[in-house]
Design a protein around this motif. Structure first.
Motif, PDB file in Angstrom:
ATOM      1  N   ILE A  38       0.825  -1.225   0.000  1.00  0.00           N
ATOM      2  CA  ILE A  38       0.000   0.000   0.000  1.00  0.00           C
ATOM      3  C   ILE A  38       0.853   1.266   0.000  1.00  0.00           C
ATOM      4  O   ILE A  38       0.579   2.214  -0.728  1.00  0.00           O
ATOM      5  CB  ILE A  38      -0.968   0.000   1.208  1.00  0.00           C
ATOM      6  N   LEU A  39       1.903   1.279   0.808  1.00  0.00           N
ATOM      7  CA  LEU A  39       2.672   2.517   0.995  1.00  0.00           C
ATOM      8  C   LEU A  39       3.893   2.612   0.096  1.00  0.00           C
ATOM      9  O   LEU A  39       4.572   3.641   0.055  1.00  0.00           O
ATOM     10  CB  LEU A  39       3.113   2.635   2.462  1.00  0.00           C
ATOM     11  N   GLY A  40       4.215   1.544  -0.607  1.00  0.00           N
ATOM     12  CA  GLY A  40       5.372   1.570  -1.497  1.00  0.00           C
ATOM     13  C   GLY A  40       6.626   1.072  -0.812  1.00  0.00           C
ATOM     14  O   GLY A  40       6.664   0.877   0.407  1.00  0.00           O
ATOM     15  N   LYS A  41       7.650   0.886  -1.624  1.00  0.00           N
ATOM     16  CA  LYS A  41       8.952   0.356  -1.186  1.00  0.00           C
ATOM     17  C   LYS A  41       9.490   1.135   0.011  1.00  0.00           C
ATOM     18  O   LYS A  41       9.515   2.365  -0.013  1.00  0.00           O
ATOM     19  CB  LYS A  41       9.921   0.482  -2.377  1.00  0.00           C
ATOM     20  N   GLN A  42       9.939   0.421   1.042  1.00  0.00           N
ATOM     21  CA  GLN A  42      10.524   1.061   2.220  1.00  0.00           C
ATOM     22  C   GLN A  42      12.041   0.857   2.228  1.00  0.00           C
ATOM     23  O   GLN A  42      12.542  -0.081   1.617  1.00  0.00           O
ATOM     24  CB  GLN A  42       9.910   0.468   3.496  1.00  0.00           C
ATOM     25  N   LYS A  83     -20.829   7.039  16.395  1.00  0.00           N
ATOM     26  CA  LYS A  83     -21.302   5.920  15.570  1.00  0.00           C
ATOM     27  C   LYS A  83     -20.192   5.306  14.711  1.00  0.00           C
ATOM     28  O   LYS A  83     -20.388   4.231  14.122  1.00  0.00           O
ATOM     29  CB  LYS A  83     -22.412   6.408  14.613  1.00  0.00           C
ATOM     30  N   ALA A  84     -19.054   5.995  14.593  1.00  0.00           N
ATOM     31  CA  ALA A  84     -18.026   5.562  13.643  1.00  0.00           C
ATOM     32  C   ALA A  84     -17.159   4.428  14.190  1.00  0.00           C
ATOM     33  O   ALA A  84     -16.752   4.437  15.350  1.00  0.00           O
ATOM     34  CB  ALA A  84     -17.143   6.744  13.261  1.00  0.00           C
ATOM     35  N   ASP A  85     -16.892   3.448  13.312  1.00  0.00           N
ATOM     36  CA  ASP A  85     -15.930   2.387  13.635  1.00  0.00           C
ATOM     37  C   ASP A  85     -14.514   2.794  13.244  1.00  0.00           C
ATOM     38  O   ASP A  85     -13.536   2.268  13.777  1.00  0.00           O
ATOM     39  CB  ASP A  85     -16.304   1.118  12.848  1.00  0.00           C
ATOM     40  N   ILE A  86     -14.417   3.671  12.272  1.00  0.00           N
ATOM     41  CA  ILE A  86     -13.131   4.080  11.702  1.00  0.00           C
ATOM     42  C   ILE A  86     -13.202   5.572  11.409  1.00  0.00           C
ATOM     43  O   ILE A  86     -14.261   6.075  11.034  1.00  0.00           O
ATOM     44  CB  ILE A  86     -12.877   3.320  10.367  1.00  0.00           C
ATOM     45  N   VAL A  87     -12.079   6.284  11.588  1.00  0.00           N
ATOM     46  CA  VAL A  87     -12.016   7.696  11.192  1.00  0.00           C
ATOM     47  C   VAL A  87     -10.912   7.877  10.153  1.00  0.00           C
ATOM     48  O   VAL A  87      -9.792   7.383  10.340  1.00  0.00           O
ATOM     49  CB  VAL A  87     -11.766   8.611  12.416  1.00  0.00           C
ATOM     50  N   ILE A  88     -11.257   8.526   9.050  1.00  0.00           N
ATOM     51  CA  ILE A  88     -10.257   8.981   8.074  1.00  0.00           C
ATOM     52  C   ILE A  88     -10.167  10.489   8.208  1.00  0.00           C
ATOM     53  O   ILE A  88     -11.191  11.176   8.180  1.00  0.00           O
ATOM     54  CB  ILE A  88     -10.675   8.630   6.620  1.00  0.00           C
ATOM     55  N   ALA A  89      -8.936  10.998   8.385  1.00  0.00           N
ATOM     56  CA  ALA A  89      -8.733  12.451   8.482  1.00  0.00           C
ATOM     57  C   ALA A  89      -7.801  12.872   7.355  1.00  0.00           C
ATOM     58  O   ALA A  89      -6.649  12.451   7.312  1.00  0.00           O
ATOM     59  CB  ALA A  89      -8.142  12.820   9.834  1.00  0.00           C
ATOM     60  N   LEU A  90      -8.320  13.706   6.465  1.00  0.00           N
ATOM     61  CA  LEU A  90      -7.532  14.150   5.313  1.00  0.00           C
ATOM     62  C   LEU A  90      -7.017  15.575   5.512  1.00  0.00           C
ATOM     63  O   LEU A  90      -7.798  16.484   5.815  1.00  0.00           O
ATOM     64  CB  LEU A  90      -8.385  14.070   4.045  1.00  0.00           C
ATOM     65  N   PHE A  91      -5.694  15.755   5.350  1.00  0.00           N
ATOM     66  CA  PHE A  91      -5.073  17.083   5.382  1.00  0.00           C
ATOM     67  C   PHE A  91      -4.594  17.444   3.986  1.00  0.00           C
ATOM     68  O   PHE A  91      -3.995  16.608   3.293  1.00  0.00           O
ATOM     69  CB  PHE A  91      -3.860  17.090   6.313  1.00  0.00           C
ATOM     70  N   GLY A  92      -4.852  18.693   3.578  1.00  0.00           N
ATOM     71  CA  GLY A  92      -4.344  19.170   2.306  1.00  0.00           C
ATOM     72  C   GLY A  92      -3.380  20.316   2.529  1.00  0.00           C
ATOM     73  O   GLY A  92      -3.069  20.674   3.668  1.00  0.00           O
ATOM     74  N   ILE A 127      -4.742   8.727   8.626  1.00  0.00           N
ATOM     75  CA  ILE A 127      -4.502  10.098   8.157  1.00  0.00           C
ATOM     76  C   ILE A 127      -4.059  10.046   6.696  1.00  0.00           C
ATOM     77  O   ILE A 127      -3.226   9.215   6.323  1.00  0.00           O
ATOM     78  CB  ILE A 127      -3.445  10.806   9.043  1.00  0.00           C
ATOM     79  N   ILE A 128      -4.641  10.947   5.886  1.00  0.00           N
ATOM     80  CA  ILE A 128      -4.189  11.132   4.502  1.00  0.00           C
ATOM     81  C   ILE A 128      -3.546  12.514   4.433  1.00  0.00           C
ATOM     82  O   ILE A 128      -4.176  13.498   4.808  1.00  0.00           O
ATOM     83  CB  ILE A 128      -5.379  11.096   3.501  1.00  0.00           C
ATOM     84  N   ARG A 129      -2.314  12.575   3.981  1.00  0.00           N
ATOM     85  CA  ARG A 129      -1.661  13.899   3.852  1.00  0.00           C
ATOM     86  C   ARG A 129      -0.622  13.821   2.747  1.00  0.00           C
ATOM     87  O   ARG A 129      -0.018  12.771   2.514  1.00  0.00           O
ATOM     88  CB  ARG A 129      -1.037  14.348   5.169  1.00  0.00           C
ATOM     89  N   THR A 158      -2.821   9.093  -0.270  1.00  0.00           N
ATOM     90  CA  THR A 158      -3.956   9.231  -1.183  1.00  0.00           C
ATOM     91  C   THR A 158      -5.202   8.551  -0.638  1.00  0.00           C
ATOM     92  O   THR A 158      -5.126   7.630   0.184  1.00  0.00           O
ATOM     93  CB  THR A 158      -3.654   8.597  -2.562  1.00  0.00           C
ATOM     94  N   VAL A 159      -6.315   9.032  -1.148  1.00  0.00           N
ATOM     95  CA  VAL A 159      -7.606   8.434  -0.828  1.00  0.00           C
ATOM     96  C   VAL A 159      -7.611   6.948  -1.187  1.00  0.00           C
ATOM     97  O   VAL A 159      -8.145   6.111  -0.447  1.00  0.00           O
ATOM     98  CB  VAL A 159      -8.702   9.199  -1.604  1.00  0.00           C
ATOM     99  N   GLU A 160      -6.980   6.628  -2.301  1.00  0.00           N
ATOM    100  CA  GLU A 160      -6.954   5.237  -2.743  1.00  0.00           C
ATOM    101  C   GLU A 160      -6.227   4.352  -1.712  1.00  0.00           C
ATOM    102  O   GLU A 160      -6.682   3.248  -1.390  1.00  0.00           O
ATOM    103  CB  GLU A 160      -6.256   5.151  -4.102  1.00  0.00           C
ATOM    104  N   GLN A 161      -5.113   4.854  -1.201  1.00  0.00           N
ATOM    105  CA  GLN A 161      -4.382   4.077  -0.196  1.00  0.00           C
ATOM    106  C   GLN A 161      -5.220   3.886   1.070  1.00  0.00           C
ATOM    107  O   GLN A 161      -5.205   2.821   1.687  1.00  0.00           O
ATOM    108  CB  GLN A 161      -3.060   4.768   0.155  1.00  0.00           C
ATOM    109  N   ALA A 162      -5.929   4.934   1.452  1.00  0.00           N
ATOM    110  CA  ALA A 162      -6.763   4.824   2.660  1.00  0.00           C
ATOM    111  C   ALA A 162      -7.802   3.714   2.487  1.00  0.00           C
ATOM    112  O   ALA A 162      -8.025   2.908   3.400  1.00  0.00           O
ATOM    113  CB  ALA A 162      -7.453   6.153   2.954  1.00  0.00           C
ATOM    114  N   LEU A 163      -8.399   3.651   1.302  1.00  0.00           N
ATOM    115  CA  LEU A 163      -9.393   2.596   1.080  1.00  0.00           C
ATOM    116  C   LEU A 163      -8.740   1.223   0.931  1.00  0.00           C
ATOM    117  O   LEU A 163      -9.356   0.208   1.277  1.00  0.00           O
ATOM    118  CB  LEU A 163     -10.276   2.936  -0.112  1.00  0.00           C
TER     119      LEU A 163
END
Lengths: 146, 146, 146, 146, 146, 146, 146, 146
Positions: free
Chosen positions: A49-53, D77-86, D110-112, D133-138
């Motif tokens: 998921i995160l790429g080569k470490q 109500k949430a089982d999981i939290v995604i927090a996105l920073f731009g 966290i997505i950043r 990325t959003v894709e990695q989070a999913l």
């Protein structure tokens, strides 16, 4: 009343399938969750998921973050934890999951062979019940539904 | 501000003395607590207090009840937990204590050699900090007082 | 009754000294704790203890583990948290510490300039009190001892 | 097993739609909740319900009470939290929500972007997983269902 | 063993002095804490620290934030809460403090005249003990030290 | 996502019906629970179940045990608490329920007329939101579903 | 490190004195707390403070409120609970105190004669350690200080 | 709203059937759970699953681990606990279950005959409601649904 059971333990053989089949045979209303049981996938999930470490320490750190995320989500859903110890492998994740479950007051069953009585004695004593076989563990759970 | 540190880990050598001496040298205001470090005493404490048990399973169960009682009292008092893993022994008590400490939100440092990076990766990731030497663990604690 | 106050916020100027001096002037029975305020030390503490890391991501990860360890130990000891926001820097650690303190039911005071009213409105509302100056924050604490 | 995911983060673009579409594509059994994403509505909700306030401080206070009420109901109500920073905006609400989720033991991603590695390092380290990325989070969430 | 007692209740007469004198007479090892008992100071503390507010609603909001901050710090320190109700005033703060104390499992004594038996019946039942006089309340506390 | 709302407050008029009708009109997915709203039944429930008591103090004690039992069961199920204060009655149960809900981190809305701003200021400040009408309270809840 | 020990159990003989003397002989740094051990005082404390009640049910209710208040204050202070069961009396308070202590994660030792093994088996299993004599209980505690 | 009720108490007669029949008659939406009510099965479950033990102490220990496991799983699911005491048997499990339920804030009803008022007075006072008959207990629960 359906119960959710988290199956902690080594991922080198198909003991979880034995548990599930036996539960079906006994017609127990159980839903099972567990860590990633594909060992290679579990070791590689960080880089996948995160790429080569930059080295194995960092690859392991990346994988373990995602494995721990999975465990935290699923253990939260569990009503019961079964933790199986075998004679091989260090199985520190199994000890970690069992101890976390006990600390969170999740009812916990440990399965371990006679040969591990001594090194597991403190953890066994803290678990609710310690047994030697998958069948005994399911007998304990079946007892809830009697 | 004096802090109490629980020293989880194997009881086969004198690593706890190293920690204590180093803390003195660095003049850190720390009080240390730990499991029973006399191995024989730890194994026999059940029979020593409760009398002869009918076999080793029961001897172990008796000892572990009293060892767990001791750990529960002392860990409750701890502000910080250090858990040391070495290359020998199964060390499931160490994993159990570290996991319990982390679940209870006790700030936790793991000490382990490079050779154990892989099997300890999930537990290391959940601990606050993982280091390789006693000296590094005390550097981490000393940093609180800077 | 002595109270311990955790001072969360940026580490680029000497606002914590102002707090301490004012507390002395007012003869308030307060003990102050805070994150590492030497910025360079804070950024480098990971490599200082754990050795050279393979890039800045890993250097930051190592440092943040030790900084978070320190914060967890000290915030646990705090009766009150003051979180100061200024007009420069991202200050996500300040928001993180304030939110953690509030979630843990630590009584929390936010100090922020008028210019930050809007972007901090939700966090301000969750804090117990929001003020604009260090002096006002200490007035709020002094009020406990009246 | 359906899981509920709280999507914390800025409300200036449609990143939440990307998350939802991707989850659908991957056929993940997820339900999403989030803060009010209409920025104007979020800023004005206090006066919309409580009436005209005597200045922007009071307008913001009124709005933030209702926004915080909403977040508290939904995060519970949430089982999981995604927090996105731009890269834009102060995003203190995002830091606040992420820190609250972590303190409440909600599994948090966290997505950043890479550019924010340094200022977010302590929060990233406390989250379960940090991705870019959003894709990695999913991908991380999809891993639960493997 | 010294115990800290929070004295919740109206601030219109000197009942807290009666409690303290009686405790001294009985030589009970008690430390007392309480809300601000200067009524005017309590009502004005918001504007005193934060400056003139745009109307009485906002003045009250400002004052109550600081009063609640004080109560949260001091109640956290309390081993026991005494909540006194009299025949005058609405005394919703007293009910609020008593209910909070009971919910937090602080041992709580309510003092109320016979005339308030009916309207206070549910709160009285949830408190540990309900008495009619300050003297009885101290008799209950004195019983701990017998 | 259906939410359960506990309606705390006086039981002398039909305000709860207004809430329910309005919720239906707005098509909000809410389930409502509340204390016993038949005042006479509420006062007499102790003797109705436990038999004649030796005086009004004991009758009230018996009734309040059963009323508190009911409230404890239903508030545990509630996602949100609305507490309505009016100009008549002592309403200490309303203050007790609101304070308990807030202490248990249940998101809480207070409804009170302007005339009660001052005596309710501390409780209002601790609640998530304070409004003046039933309609506003439902607007706040409706905002969750936007 | 001084530890506080709550001594739950019957109040019909002087077993608590035996515990205290033995602790002194062994020079253990323990402070002991316990319920009211004067049986008559314990039964009459309700009427002694609250006045004559209308029958024995009400006298018992009044006394038990004050006895439970005392226990709650003192058990909160306890690091360890010892619960002694003998062959006489119903001892439901002892079972109640032991079960409460265990549920609150207080380390708990049960003392009971061999004749009570069977009826106490579930409670014994939940306690940390079960022994037969006061001397053994103090041996278990002394083990903490080795 | 269906509620789950745990029925703690002796297993020597069919009082649980009375409860269930009455609940059906009253058409209450209740689901009942309870300990193993087959006394012989309850005593022998340890050896039935774990095999022959070396004496009655060990047989009892084995059985109680599995009985406690069952209780922990089912009580966790319960919204309400009813604990019935009769004139025979020691009933320490009943006291243990009631005390655990109360400590966990489960709403709890005790059923006991008049003859047990005195020995049960402290536990009765801590329970929400104490009644004398199964019918009264169900009246209390039915009151929730009025």
């Amino acid at each position: 009343m359906e119960l959710t059971v988290y199956l902690a333990g080594q991922i080198h053989d198909s003991w979880r399938d034995d548990v599930k089949k036996l539960a079906e045979t006994k017609e127990l209303p159980l839903q099972f969750v567990s860590p990633q049981t594909n060992h290679e996938r579990s070791d590689n999930i960080g880089e996948a998921i995160l790429g080569k470490q930059p080295g194995s320490l960092y690859k392991d750190e990346a994988a373990s973050r995602i494995n721990n995320f999975r465990t935290q989500v699923l253990m939260e859903k569990a009503d019961i934890v079964i933790a199986l110890f075998g004679e091989s492998y260090k199985q520190w994740n199994t000890a970690m999951d069992a101890s976390q479950a006990i600390t969170l007051n999740k009812p916990t069953i440990i399965i371990r062979p006679k040969s591990l009585i001594h090194p597991l004695k403190e953890l066994s004593e803290k678990a609710n019940v310690t047994v030697e076989t998958v069948e005994q563990a399911l007998d304990v759970i079946a007892y809830i539904f009697e």
